[in-house]
Design a protein around this motif. Structure first.
Motif, short mmCIF file in Angstrom:
data_model
loop_
_atom_site.label_atom_id
_atom_site.label_comp_id
_atom_site.label_asym_id
_atom_site.label_seq_id
_atom_site.Cartn_x
_atom_site.Cartn_y
_atom_site.Cartn_z
N ILE A 64 0.85 -1.18 0.00
CA ILE A 64 0.00 0.00 0.00
C ILE A 64 0.90 1.25 0.00
N PHE A 65 0.72 2.09 -1.01
CA PHE A 65 1.51 3.32 -1.14
C PHE A 65 0.58 4.50 -0.88
N SER A 66 1.01 5.41 0.01
CA SER A 66 0.13 6.45 0.51
C SER A 66 0.73 7.84 0.34
N GLY A 67 -0.14 8.78 0.09
CA GLY A 67 0.21 10.19 0.10
C GLY A 67 -0.90 10.96 0.79
N GLY A 68 -0.54 11.93 1.64
CA GLY A 68 -1.59 12.61 2.38
C GLY A 68 -1.13 13.92 3.00
N LYS A 69 -2.00 14.44 3.86
CA LYS A 69 -1.77 15.73 4.51
C LYS A 69 -2.18 15.63 5.97
N GLY A 70 -1.51 16.43 6.81
CA GLY A 70 -2.00 16.64 8.15
C GLY A 70 -3.32 17.40 8.10
N ILE A 71 -4.09 17.32 9.16
CA ILE A 71 -5.41 17.97 9.14
C ILE A 71 -5.55 18.91 10.32
N SER A 72 -6.65 19.66 10.33
CA SER A 72 -6.89 20.65 11.37
C SER A 72 -7.46 19.99 12.62
N SER A 73 -7.85 20.80 13.57
CA SER A 73 -8.41 20.31 14.83
C SER A 73 -9.93 20.13 14.75
N ALA A 74 -10.49 20.08 13.55
CA ALA A 74 -11.95 20.00 13.42
C ALA A 74 -12.51 18.65 13.85
N LEU A 75 -11.69 17.58 13.82
CA LEU A 75 -12.21 16.25 14.15
C LEU A 75 -11.74 15.82 15.54
N ILE A 76 -10.74 14.92 15.62
CA ILE A 76 -10.37 14.36 16.93
C ILE A 76 -9.24 15.11 17.60
#
Length: 219
Positions: A64-76
């Motif tokens: 599994i190869f992944s690309g992503g971003k950190g997120i804001s404090s809107a969720l957990i």
């Protein structure tokens, strides 16, 4: 029954005393202890697979190869790391497949994620190692098309301070929710929301999250 002492000079907290009046420290549910339990559970499940007589197609593997971003404090998580970039690679082994009217699959997954962020003019990095079982559910009998999944396990984060987030422990619980689509050739595209925290075994516990787009190459 061993007598209970509210305080002993050799104990940080209340502890038990043995017959010779020596302190016996209690076993605490530390992150290290919980990680050992997760590892043992996965080893037992995979070792017992050979004699279980499953009727499904267990034994499949995925890169599994992944690309992503950190997120804001809107969720957990309590603070934002939305400016962070993430790349990752995972290996998954399918140790259980139950082809009923709704198909269930269990996977054992080892993951590595690398994150970078430019915080107050300083280039910071974070590396995350994970080990966890993952449950994948298809609404139809065949393991094709849309699915949902959830994974719970243990993770080691190399840096306690990253961007606006200051963790109190390097070893944390690992949790992700995801959904995706499996093609006829078995390859899969998915999206995941990943969360890390120490479960309040220590404080502060702000949490650490990112979202990712993932390509699963079956082999």
């Amino acid at each position: 029954m061993m007598p209970f002492s509210p305080r002993h000079p050799d104990c940080d907290n209340a502890c038990l005393l043995s017959a010779n009046n020596q302190p016996v420290r209690p076993i605490l549910a530390t992150p290290q202890y919980l990680m050992a339990l997760f590892c043992t559970a996965i080893m037992m499940l995979t070792s017992g697979n050979a004699n279980a007589g499953f009727t499904g197609t267990d034994g499949n593997q995925e890169w599994i190869f992944s690309g992503g971003k950190g997120i804001s404090s809107a969720l957990i998580q309590q603070r934002s790391n939305a400016g962070a970039d993430m790349l990752g690679a995972n290996w998954s082994y399918q140790f259980y497949d139950y082809p009923s009217s709704h198909r269930l699959q269990w996977w054992a997954q080892v993951s590595y994620s690398h994150m970078r962020i430019n915080h107050r003019g300083e280039r910071q990095k974070q590396q995350i190692w994970e080990l966890k079982p993952v449950l994948r559910w298809y609404p139809q009998r065949e393991a094709k098309g849309l699915f949902g999944e959830v994974g719970v396990g243990a993770a080691y984060l190399t840096e306690r301070s990253f961007g606006n987030i200051d963790l109190s422990t390097n070893l944390n619980f690992s949790l992700h929710f995801g959904s995706g689509y499996t093609l006829d050739n078995g390859h899969t595209l998915s999206v995941r929301y990943s969360h890390f925290s120490n479960g309040y075994t220590n404080t502060p516990n702000p949490g650490f999250d990112f979202a990712s787009l993932n390509w699963h190459a079956k082999f």
